[in-house]
Design a protein around this motif. Structure first.
Motif, PDB file in Angstrom:
ATOM      1  N   UNK A   1      13.186 -11.769  26.252  1.00  0.00           N
ATOM      2  CA  UNK A   1      13.812 -11.224  24.833  1.00  0.00           C
ATOM      3  C   UNK A   1      13.197  -9.648  24.786  1.00  0.00           C
ATOM      4  N   UNK A   2      12.108  -9.402  25.053  1.00  0.00           N
ATOM      5  CA  UNK A   2      11.531  -8.007  24.835  1.00  0.00           C
ATOM      6  C   UNK A   2      12.368  -6.945  25.866  1.00  0.00           C
ATOM      7  N   UNK A   3      12.537  -7.438  26.874  1.00  0.00           N
ATOM      8  CA  UNK A   3      13.119  -6.737  28.072  1.00  0.00           C
ATOM      9  C   UNK A   3      14.653  -6.585  27.562  1.00  0.00           C
ATOM     10  N   UNK A   4      15.423  -7.612  27.200  1.00  0.00           N
ATOM     11  CA  UNK A   4      16.770  -7.371  26.592  1.00  0.00           C
ATOM     12  C   UNK A   4      16.630  -6.489  25.520  1.00  0.00           C
ATOM     13  N   UNK A   5      15.921  -6.410  24.580  1.00  0.00           N
ATOM     14  CA  UNK A   5      15.515  -5.505  23.256  1.00  0.00           C
ATOM     15  C   UNK A   5      15.329  -3.980  23.945  1.00  0.00           C
ATOM     16  N   UNK A   6      14.554  -3.765  24.784  1.00  0.00           N
ATOM     17  CA  UNK A   6      14.549  -2.517  25.408  1.00  0.00           C
ATOM     18  C   UNK A   6      15.682  -2.053  26.048  1.00  0.00           C
ATOM     19  N   UNK A   7      16.125  -2.889  26.779  1.00  0.00           N
ATOM     20  CA  UNK A   7      17.706  -2.521  27.593  1.00  0.00           C
ATOM     21  C   UNK A   7      18.579  -2.134  26.465  1.00  0.00           C
ATOM     22  N   UNK A   8      18.578  -2.870  25.484  1.00  0.00           N
ATOM     23  CA  UNK A   8      19.643  -2.665  24.266  1.00  0.00           C
ATOM     24  C   UNK A   8      19.450  -1.210  23.864  1.00  0.00           C
TER      25      UNK A   8
ATOM     26  N   UNK B   1      23.934  -8.052  25.986  1.00  0.00           N
ATOM     27  CA  UNK B   1      22.540  -7.884  25.793  1.00  0.00           C
ATOM     28  C   UNK B   1      22.093  -8.672  24.292  1.00  0.00           C
ATOM     29  N   UNK B   2      22.873  -8.152  23.363  1.00  0.00           N
ATOM     30  CA  UNK B   2      22.906  -8.933  22.005  1.00  0.00           C
ATOM     31  C   UNK B   2      22.734 -10.442  22.129  1.00  0.00           C
TER      32      UNK B   2
ATOM     33  N   UNK C   1      17.891 -16.147  23.366  1.00  0.00           N
ATOM     34  CA  UNK C   1      16.450 -16.340  23.402  1.00  0.00           C
ATOM     35  C   UNK C   1      15.829 -16.886  22.154  1.00  0.00           C
ATOM     36  N   UNK C   2      16.100 -16.171  20.977  1.00  0.00           N
ATOM     37  CA  UNK C   2      15.815 -16.522  19.714  1.00  0.00           C
ATOM     38  C   UNK C   2      16.190 -18.111  19.396  1.00  0.00           C
ATOM     39  N   UNK C   3      17.194 -18.581  19.805  1.00  0.00           N
ATOM     40  CA  UNK C   3      17.612 -19.933  19.729  1.00  0.00           C
ATOM     41  C   UNK C   3      16.961 -20.884  20.420  1.00  0.00           C
ATOM     42  N   UNK C   4      16.778 -20.452  21.744  1.00  0.00           N
ATOM     43  CA  UNK C   4      16.207 -21.310  22.636  1.00  0.00           C
ATOM     44  C   UNK C   4      14.522 -21.256  22.375  1.00  0.00           C
ATOM     45  N   UNK C   5      14.096 -20.332  22.115  1.00  0.00           N
ATOM     46  CA  UNK C   5      12.520 -20.564  21.733  1.00  0.00           C
ATOM     47  C   UNK C   5      12.360 -21.255  20.443  1.00  0.00           C
ATOM     48  N   UNK C   6      13.372 -21.143  19.418  1.00  0.00           N
ATOM     49  CA  UNK C   6      13.322 -21.911  18.300  1.00  0.00           C
ATOM     50  C   UNK C   6      13.438 -23.539  18.592  1.00  0.00           C
ATOM     51  N   UNK C   7      14.246 -23.682  19.517  1.00  0.00           N
ATOM     52  CA  UNK C   7      14.421 -25.229  19.976  1.00  0.00           C
ATOM     53  C   UNK C   7      13.315 -25.721  20.530  1.00  0.00           C
ATOM     54  N   UNK C   8      12.508 -24.982  21.517  1.00  0.00           N
ATOM     55  CA  UNK C   8      11.607 -25.373  22.282  1.00  0.00           C
ATOM     56  C   UNK C   8      10.280 -25.421  21.487  1.00  0.00           C
TER      57      UNK C   8
END
Length: 187
Positions: free
Chosen positions: A124-131, A165-166, A172-179
């Motif tokens: 998620x951090x890498x995607x945010x940097x890419x965005x 990327x969004x 990522x946010x949803x999957x992290x919350x689920x896990x």
């Protein structure tokens, strides 16, 4: 020219965008195409040579005192016709994409859940940097004093990258919350 060699078409396209040397092409790839189409530096010069041999590009040498001759390439009419033919041909299907985070997640039953969650945070951090990089590129294109006639298409391509990327960040946010919920339920 081989019908399925998209790298050749990418380089022909870059010749139409004002790139005339291998160095110019590499620089343009690094700041634009590299976000969705990988071309290694080692592919550029052999492909330029092949395009020249096939009559799809012309080459001239620019000589400056004390420097190695610089080869400059231009697309020929035959090259423009080949590029147009390729652009107008239908897609032959979706290419498979490689995504290491998805591969690791697929087998995550075999690792600690905290490690999986950390992997997703890192991604998620890498995607945010890419965005943020995409936003910087977009600002550069929009603020050009003499915009390229290709700029509107570059922005459309960039919009795809931003949206993708969004979507990845949201996933990522949803999957992290689920896990995390599943981990809490197990405790």
């Amino acid at each position: 020219m081989t019908r399925r060699n998209e790298t050749a078409y990418a380089i022909l396209g870059l010749l139409t965008a004002g790139c005339s040397s291998g160095y110019d092409i590499k620089r343009m790839i690094d700041t634009s195409l590299n976000h969705f189409w990988k071309i290694s530096y080692g592919q550029i010069y052999p492909m330029l040579t092949k395009l020249h041999e096939e009559g799809l590009a012309d080459v001239t040498e620019q000589h400056e005192p004390g420097k190695t001759a610089r080869k400059e390439y231009t697309i020929t009419e035959k090259g423009k016709a080949a590029l147009t033919e390729w652009l107008e041909s239908p897609l032959e299907g979706l290419s498979a994409e490689k995504n290491e985070v998805l591969l690791k997640l697929f087998f995550s039953r075999h690792q600690n859940r905290e490690t999986t969650i950390k992997l997703l945070h890192d991604y998620k951090d890498q995607l945010t940097a890419r965005h943020k990089t995409y936003e910087t590129i977009e600002a550069g294109i929009r603020n050009e004093a003499c915009p390229s006639p290709d700029a509107r298409y570059w922005l459309m391509t960039l919009d795809f990258g931003k949206r993708r990327t969004e979507a990845g960040i949201s996933w990522c946010t949803d999957t992290i919350e689920q896990l995390t919920r599943e981990e809490e339920a197990r405790s």
